[in-house]
Design a protein around this motif. Structure first.
Motif, PDB file in Angstrom:
ATOM      1  N   MET A   6       0.866  -1.182   0.000  1.00  0.00           N
ATOM      2  CA  MET A   6       0.000   0.000   0.000  1.00  0.00           C
ATOM      3  C   MET A   6       0.899   1.228   0.000  1.00  0.00           C
ATOM      4  O   MET A   6       2.110   1.125   0.175  1.00  0.00           O
ATOM      5  CB  MET A   6      -0.907   0.022   1.239  1.00  0.00           C
ATOM      6  N   SER A   7       0.303   2.384  -0.233  1.00  0.00           N
ATOM      7  CA  SER A   7       1.073   3.628  -0.186  1.00  0.00           C
ATOM      8  C   SER A   7       1.526   3.909   1.238  1.00  0.00           C
ATOM      9  O   SER A   7       1.035   3.297   2.193  1.00  0.00           O
ATOM     10  CB  SER A   7       0.231   4.789  -0.727  1.00  0.00           C
ATOM     11  N   GLY A  35       1.170   6.515   3.323  1.00  0.00           N
ATOM     12  CA  GLY A  35       0.178   7.054   4.249  1.00  0.00           C
ATOM     13  C   GLY A  35       0.722   8.188   5.082  1.00  0.00           C
ATOM     14  O   GLY A  35       1.917   8.290   5.344  1.00  0.00           O
ATOM     15  N   ARG A  86      -3.824  10.270  -6.597  1.00  0.00           N
ATOM     16  CA  ARG A  86      -3.474   8.890  -6.253  1.00  0.00           C
ATOM     17  C   ARG A  86      -4.730   8.018  -6.192  1.00  0.00           C
ATOM     18  O   ARG A  86      -5.751   8.417  -5.666  1.00  0.00           O
ATOM     19  CB  ARG A  86      -2.757   8.862  -4.902  1.00  0.00           C
ATOM     20  N   GLU A 128      -7.361   5.076  -5.169  1.00  0.00           N
ATOM     21  CA  GLU A 128      -7.782   4.539  -3.873  1.00  0.00           C
ATOM     22  C   GLU A 128      -7.237   3.136  -3.642  1.00  0.00           C
ATOM     23  O   GLU A 128      -6.875   2.787  -2.516  1.00  0.00           O
ATOM     24  CB  GLU A 128      -9.302   4.521  -3.770  1.00  0.00           C
ATOM     25  N   GLU A 149      -4.117   2.828  -1.749  1.00  0.00           N
ATOM     26  CA  GLU A 149      -4.139   3.228  -0.350  1.00  0.00           C
ATOM     27  C   GLU A 149      -4.634   2.120   0.572  1.00  0.00           C
ATOM     28  O   GLU A 149      -4.381   2.150   1.770  1.00  0.00           O
ATOM     29  CB  GLU A 149      -5.021   4.469  -0.170  1.00  0.00           C
ATOM     30  N   ASP A 173      -3.419   1.263   6.791  1.00  0.00           N
ATOM     31  CA  ASP A 173      -3.861   1.762   5.493  1.00  0.00           C
ATOM     32  C   ASP A 173      -2.876   2.820   5.038  1.00  0.00           C
ATOM     33  O   ASP A 173      -2.008   3.245   5.808  1.00  0.00           O
ATOM     34  CB  ASP A 173      -5.288   2.321   5.561  1.00  0.00           C
ATOM     35  N   GLY A 174      -2.992   3.237   3.786  1.00  0.00           N
ATOM     36  CA  GLY A 174      -2.053   4.212   3.238  1.00  0.00           C
ATOM     37  C   GLY A 174      -2.692   5.530   2.890  1.00  0.00           C
ATOM     38  O   GLY A 174      -2.247   6.210   1.954  1.00  0.00           O
ATOM     39  N   HIS A 175      -3.731   5.916   3.635  1.00  0.00           N
ATOM     40  CA  HIS A 175      -4.407   7.179   3.359  1.00  0.00           C
ATOM     41  C   HIS A 175      -3.557   8.372   3.805  1.00  0.00           C
ATOM     42  O   HIS A 175      -2.753   8.271   4.732  1.00  0.00           O
ATOM     43  CB  HIS A 175      -5.752   7.231   4.083  1.00  0.00           C
ATOM     44  N   CYS A 176      -3.803   9.499   3.163  1.00  0.00           N
ATOM     45  CA  CYS A 176      -3.090  10.716   3.537  1.00  0.00           C
ATOM     46  C   CYS A 176      -3.715  11.334   4.784  1.00  0.00           C
ATOM     47  O   CYS A 176      -4.735  10.857   5.284  1.00  0.00           O
ATOM     48  CB  CYS A 176      -3.117  11.721   2.380  1.00  0.00           C
ATOM     49  N   HIS A 181     -10.155  14.365  -0.394  1.00  0.00           N
ATOM     50  CA  HIS A 181      -9.209  13.265  -0.610  1.00  0.00           C
ATOM     51  C   HIS A 181      -8.521  13.452  -1.955  1.00  0.00           C
ATOM     52  O   HIS A 181      -8.907  14.338  -2.731  1.00  0.00           O
ATOM     53  CB  HIS A 181      -9.916  11.907  -0.511  1.00  0.00           C
TER      54      HIS A 181
END
Length: 506
Positions: free
Chosen positions: A136-137, A139, A149, A151, A154, A263-266, A376
């Motif tokens: 995953m990214s 994050g 990017r 989803e 992420e 997870d890789g969310h910002c 997002h």
């Protein structure tokens, strides 16, 4: 208010405070005795803290909450009762690896299953996480750095062995799977969720020999692992907050746990609340090497909470007083959302052991606005309009409030997208009435005080029960204006508000 009335109120408040304090002491004393009696008898080295570490100096304590009721694993909690729907029904225990009572160091792993929610809260000791085996990214980036990017990059994808459990001498030779397909189908069912990340996480788990279990980095204090999906939307994020809170209470953590996002969310402004609610926050990819947890808890997805399931299952529950429910349980009442709302307010330093005093002749009417903001990396920065003449409605209400003579009405402009979370919560708790078009910002009514009145303006295109249900589950007075389109008549809105203000004695 005369002196006798004040003295009586103070006495009542003292009794309620003492009652909640005593409840907490009894619950935690009983819980620790149970944990202690089931623990292996070993020398107190740094390697045998079961199930909690001895040093908890960096963990935040739980606040005293007026609506708190003990959480239990009792099988007497009725199926599909309000207690069960709101998290106090994780009462079916399954041990995938039991503690080694022979005194040899090893891990353990168990799950608590709720038949009502078809969901499990799992926990384990001596668990190793390999960040390099989770695709995953990274994050935690600033949203401006990752515009565009996708989803799918992420959300985590787990290779076999992404998580490992110390099996001690129970594993000889080759590692083995911790959770097989039968277990997953029975305790972590996919349901309607297309990409069930927690199911995939458990599927990656391997039990390895104690001889192969080594770590350079140990996290000594309890940690909750959380996977988020819609991390920028307040309603969906609150379902994750609630799930992590329930998980912490169900397993009986003595202090607020630390968090790791799988997870890789910002980053989003909502991380401010994650950090306030819990002891600390990290992303999985913040770790550059394998990391081991003394005690780790796996929070169910927010989709599996009553807040989300209630949108389709019709959960017929009503808010009730924790004191009354303690004395006389009622399967159709709950105080859990009130408890959680108090937890959110306490996390930001607002007092919850007493109600905010509002002068009877002064009332704040909070108008929650929908504003454009960058939610997002795939978002254009503009929100979908739910009330096409919102500004007109606000201006009309402002003119009405300035000319209202029966009492003083302060119309508060709820520009939440440009306010810190603490400022938002202060506006919520100071409001006598909360009004707004259907939108995620209204989810804040979870933290509203008991006598707050809700007025929702509902477009015909967004006729959904989110906030009517939350108000019902909190025991708040709720009113709705159902539009034939997305345009509201200012006079109709003022008429509804005038009726509410009259009921408040204004």
């Amino acid at each position: 208010m005369n002196g006798k009335t004040q003295a009586l109120l103070l006495k009542i408040l003292f009794i309620l405070f003492a009652f909640n304090t005593l409840t907490l002491c009894i619950y935690f004393t009983a819980h620790y005795k149970t944990s202690s009696s089931s623990s292996p008898h070993r020398k107190p080295t740094s390697e045998n803290r079961f199930p909690f570490p001895e040093n908890r100096h960096s963990s935040k304590p739980w606040p005293i909450l007026p609506s708190y009721l003990p959480w239990s694993h009792s099988s007497t909690v009725p199926l599909r009762s309000c207690e069960a729907y709101f998290g106090n029904g994780f009462n079916r225990r399954v041990d995938l690896l039991k503690p080694n009572l022979a005194g040899k160091l090893a891990g353990w792993f168990r799950c608590w299953y709720s038949e009502t929610l078809a969901s499990s809260i799992c926990e384990g000791a001596r668990v190793r996480m390999w960040p390099e085996r989770i695709s995953m990214s990274r994050g935690g980036e600033r949203i401006e750095e990752v515009i565009g990017r996708k989803e799918e990059t992420e959300l985590p994808k787990f290779r076999d062995g992404a998580f490992e459990l110390d099996g001690g001498d129970t594993v000889v030779g080759k590692e083995r799977v911790l959770a097989d397909e039968k277990f997953l189908n029975g305790f972590v069912p996919a349901g309607e969720i297309q990409s069930h990340t927690m199911r995939a996480l458990f599927g990656s788990f391997r039990v390895v020999s104690g001889n192969d279990f080594e770590c350079q980095e140990w996290i000594e204090e309890p940690v909750v692992l959380v996977t988020r999906f819609e991390y920028a939307n307040l309603f969906h994020t609150i379902t994750d907050w609630y799930s992590a809170y329930v998980s912490s209470r169900v397993v009986g953590l003595p202090n607020r746990p630390h968090l790791v996002f799988v997870d890789g969310h910002c980053k989003t402004p909502l991380e401010e609340t994650w950090k306030a609610l819990f002891s600390s926050l990290k992303y999985t990819k913040n770790f550059s090497a394998p990391v081991c947890f003394r005690h780790v808890i796996f929070s169910p997805l927010g989709y599996e909470t009553a807040l989300f399931k209630g949108l389709t299952e019709g959960i017929n529950c009503h808010g009730g007083s924790s004191h009354e429910l303690w004395l006389k349980p009622d399967v159709q009442k709950t105080a859990r959302l009130s408890e959680f709302g108090e937890m959110v307010r306490a996390a930001f330093g607002f007092p919850v052991d007493r109600q905010v005093e509002r002068p009877p002749s002064i009332h704040n009417v909070l108008f929650v606005r929908r504003e454009d903001y960058l939610a997002h990396p795939r978002h254009g920065g503009r929100v979908e309009s739910r009330l096409t003449n919102e500004q007109e409605i606000f201006d009309s209400l402002q003119n009405w409030a300035s000319n209202h003579r029966e009492c003083k009405v302060n119309l508060v402009n709820g520009l939440f997208a440009h306010m810190s979370m603490k400022e938002q919560l202060r506006a919520i708790q100071d409001a006598s009435v909360i009004i707004g078009a259907h939108g995620a910002g209204l989810t804040h009514i979870i933290s509203a005080l008991p006598k707050t009145v809700i007025l929702e303006i509902i477009s015909s295109l967004f006729r959904r029960p989110h906030f009517a249900l939350i108000a019902q589950w909190k025991g708040l007075e709720y009113h709705a204006i159902n539009l034939s389109g997305s345009h509201a008549d200012p006079n109709v809105v003022i008429e509804h508000l005038l009726h509410i203000m009259t009921s408040l004695g204004c």
